[in-house]
Write a protein that holds these residues in place. Structure first.
Motif, PDB file in Angstrom:
ATOM      1  N   GLY A 114       0.831  -1.211   0.000  1.00  0.00           N
ATOM      2  CA  GLY A 114       0.000   0.000   0.000  1.00  0.00           C
ATOM      3  C   GLY A 114       0.859   1.252   0.000  1.00  0.00           C
ATOM      4  O   GLY A 114       0.529   2.237  -0.677  1.00  0.00           O
ATOM      5  N   MET A 115       1.956   1.238   0.735  1.00  0.00           N
ATOM      6  CA  MET A 115       2.828   2.411   0.782  1.00  0.00           C
ATOM      7  C   MET A 115       3.507   2.639  -0.575  1.00  0.00           C
ATOM      8  O   MET A 115       3.729   3.789  -0.975  1.00  0.00           O
ATOM      9  CB  MET A 115       3.873   2.285   1.895  1.00  0.00           C
TER      10      MET A 115
ATOM     11  N   ASP B 246      -8.344   6.673   0.131  1.00  0.00           N
ATOM     12  CA  ASP B 246      -7.852   5.382   0.602  1.00  0.00           C
ATOM     13  C   ASP B 246      -9.067   4.587   1.067  1.00  0.00           C
ATOM     14  O   ASP B 246      -9.698   4.924   2.071  1.00  0.00           O
ATOM     15  CB  ASP B 246      -6.844   5.593   1.738  1.00  0.00           C
TER      16      ASP B 246
ATOM     17  N   SER C  69      -4.488  -0.594   0.585  1.00  0.00           N
ATOM     18  CA  SER C  69      -3.497  -1.551   1.066  1.00  0.00           C
ATOM     19  C   SER C  69      -4.151  -2.900   0.835  1.00  0.00           C
ATOM     20  O   SER C  69      -5.049  -3.311   1.584  1.00  0.00           O
ATOM     21  CB  SER C  69      -3.207  -1.345   2.548  1.00  0.00           C
TER      22      SER C  69
ATOM     23  N   THR D 243      -2.955  -5.618   1.286  1.00  0.00           N
ATOM     24  CA  THR D 243      -2.519  -6.469   2.409  1.00  0.00           C
ATOM     25  C   THR D 243      -3.679  -6.792   3.347  1.00  0.00           C
ATOM     26  O   THR D 243      -3.643  -7.788   4.056  1.00  0.00           O
ATOM     27  CB  THR D 243      -1.459  -5.674   3.212  1.00  0.00           C
ATOM     28  N   LYS D 244      -4.698  -5.948   3.346  1.00  0.00           N
ATOM     29  CA  LYS D 244      -5.763  -6.039   4.341  1.00  0.00           C
ATOM     30  C   LYS D 244      -6.922  -6.893   3.808  1.00  0.00           C
ATOM     31  O   LYS D 244      -6.754  -8.076   3.627  1.00  0.00           O
ATOM     32  CB  LYS D 244      -6.193  -4.621   4.732  1.00  0.00           C
TER      33      LYS D 244
HETATM   34  N1  PLP Z   1      -3.571   2.662   3.982  1.00  0.00           N
HETATM   35  C1  PLP Z   1      -4.169   2.211   5.098  1.00  0.00           C
HETATM   36  C2  PLP Z   1      -5.527   2.734   5.480  1.00  0.00           C
HETATM   37  C3  PLP Z   1      -3.512   1.276   5.914  1.00  0.00           C
HETATM   38  O1  PLP Z   1      -4.123   0.845   7.039  1.00  0.00           O
HETATM   39  C4  PLP Z   1      -2.226   0.809   5.539  1.00  0.00           C
HETATM   40  C5  PLP Z   1      -1.508  -0.157   6.365  1.00  0.00           C
HETATM   41  O2  PLP Z   1      -1.917  -0.460   7.463  1.00  0.00           O
HETATM   42  C6  PLP Z   1      -1.646   1.320   4.375  1.00  0.00           C
HETATM   43  C7  PLP Z   1      -2.346   2.234   3.603  1.00  0.00           C
HETATM   44  C8  PLP Z   1      -0.274   0.886   3.931  1.00  0.00           C
HETATM   45  O3  PLP Z   1      -0.359  -0.400   3.393  1.00  0.00           O
HETATM   46  P1  PLP Z   1       0.845  -1.461   3.379  1.00  0.00           P
HETATM   47  O4  PLP Z   1       1.106  -1.851   4.805  1.00  0.00           O
HETATM   48  O5  PLP Z   1       0.305  -2.564   2.526  1.00  0.00           O
HETATM   49  O6  PLP Z   1       2.018  -0.784   2.773  1.00  0.00           O
END
Ligand code: PLP
Length: 383
Positions: free
Chosen positions: A101-102, A192, A214, A216-217
């Protein structure tokens, strides 16, 4: 050569149907049921003149390559399936996947900076690392923090993005997306959508030009894959692909496979976990050991709450619930934002964004609600 490119999207199908079929429309014709995983880093070709033309075309517009990939940093067919599917769910022309996500957020900032638009208007709270990335100016951007009502006034000639999270991490504060999109005028609104997912909210329908996750979630959904994705129009996607090619923050094809698989159960997971979260939020709201409960109007599987006593005692006492950062997995996680997810934000900025010392953030999973409540009840007794 397997490809997702020549498949015409069918006329509007329901989200639950898209979740299971999008990005997979060509599988039956390929004679397979599960999406193939292409791990090649390079692709043989005897036609160097043809490759030169294709690379020139990519350099000019950033459009997805026609035909076989050239090199894995440019394109990958397994990842492209996930991109196609996510775009379908968010209702955008296309999507571009990243390593996290970052990485996705960084690419959006770099894409706008490359156009000379280095200024960002943002609303707190944001996820801690997003706040830090903007506030630190690590990528050469400059941020103006404001509340939603102040967005229009904060926009300058060099503003390249307006950035909001809704519901926001970790307070679950919500913004009126239509009103914000209107106030953005010509400046693209980046939403987001990690917490809501397209199951609960499709920001593009409310005027957002860029929708970030992200992955990942909830999109992955099982806590075993790191990824990010930006759903947007083809024009912005072209710049994002060029940034991705230049900086190399590509999603690994195995991650692309897992994310595509995760999307298939996304609506079912989000709806089931949301029902449990709403129930737990109601019980917490009636509990005298809890001083505040935050649960979004649009629902969702995240619940945040403040305890009357020591929040660290809750983290230490949970047994069924996993005391861990991150969210969106099948199991329930709890964490203390001021210590972990938002630690990199200065204490004053955390407080002003509503991220207090007593706040706990819980990502509700698919366990039985009574078992979760029993664990929470015991942990709250330890406060
Ligand atoms: N945006 C939100 C709302 C998040 O909660 C997170 C991570 O917790 C991110 C972006 C960043 O994602 P990543 O950890 O996959 O880089």
């Amino acid at each position: 050569m397997e490809t997702t490119r020549d498949v015409t999207p069918p006329a509007a199908r329901a989200l639950a149907t898209e979740a299971v079929h999008a990005g997979r429309d060509d599988l039956a014709a390929l004679g397979v049921h599960a999406a193939p995983i292409d791990l090649s880093t390079t692709y043989p070709s005897h036609d160097s003149r043809g490759e030169a033309e294709r690379i020139d075309a990519f350099a000019a517009t950033g459009a997805r390559l026609e035909g076989p990939p050239v090199y894995a940093r440019l394109d990958n067919p397994t990842t492209a399936r996930f991109e196609t599917a996510l775009a379908r769910l968010e209702g955008t022309q296309t999507a571009v996947a990243f390593a996290s996500g970052m990485a996705a957020l960084s690419a959006c900032l770099l894409a706008r900076s490359a156009a000379g638009l280095r200024h960002v208007v943002a609303v707190r709270p944001l996820y801690g690392s997003s706040d830090h990335l903007l506030g630190s100016g690590l990528l050469g951007t400059e941020v103006t923090w404001t509340d939603p009502a102040g967005i229009a006034a904060a926009i300058r000639p060099d503003t390249g993005l307006v950035l909001v999270e809704t519901p926001a991490n970790p307070t679950l504060a919500e913004v009126d997306l239509r009103a914000v999109a209107r106030d953005c005028g010509r400046v693209p609104l980046l939403v987001d959508n990690t917490f809501a997912t397209p199951v609960l909210q499709r920001p593009a329908q409310s005027g957002a030009r860029i929708v970030l996750h992200s992955a990942t979630k909830y999109l992955g959904g099982h806590g075993d894959v790191l990824g990010g994705v930006v759903a947007c129009d083809e024009e912005f996607a072209g710049v994002l692909r060029q940034v991705r090619f230049a900086t190399g923050a590509v999603l690994h094809p195995l991650a692309g496979y897992l994310l595509l698989r995760g999307l298939a159960t996304l609506p079912v997971r989000v709806r089931a976990a949301s029902a449990t979260a709403a129930l737990l939020a109601a019980r917490l709201a009636e509990d005298p050991r809890v001083s505040a409960v935050y649960y979004p109007r649009i629902g969702g599987a995240m619940v945040s709450f403040e305890v009357c006593g020591d929040p660290h005692a809750v983290i230490a006492a949970v047994r069924l619930i996993t005391p861990a950062v991150s969210l969106g997995s099948v199991d329930t996680l709890i964490q203390h934002p001021a210590s972990i997810s938002h630690r990199v934000v200065a204490a004053d900025d955390r407080e002003s964004g509503g991220v207090g010392e007593r706040l706990l953030r819980m990502s509700v999973g698919l366990e039985d609600p009574d078992d979760l409540w029993a664990d929470l009840d015991k942990a709250l007794a330890a406060v």
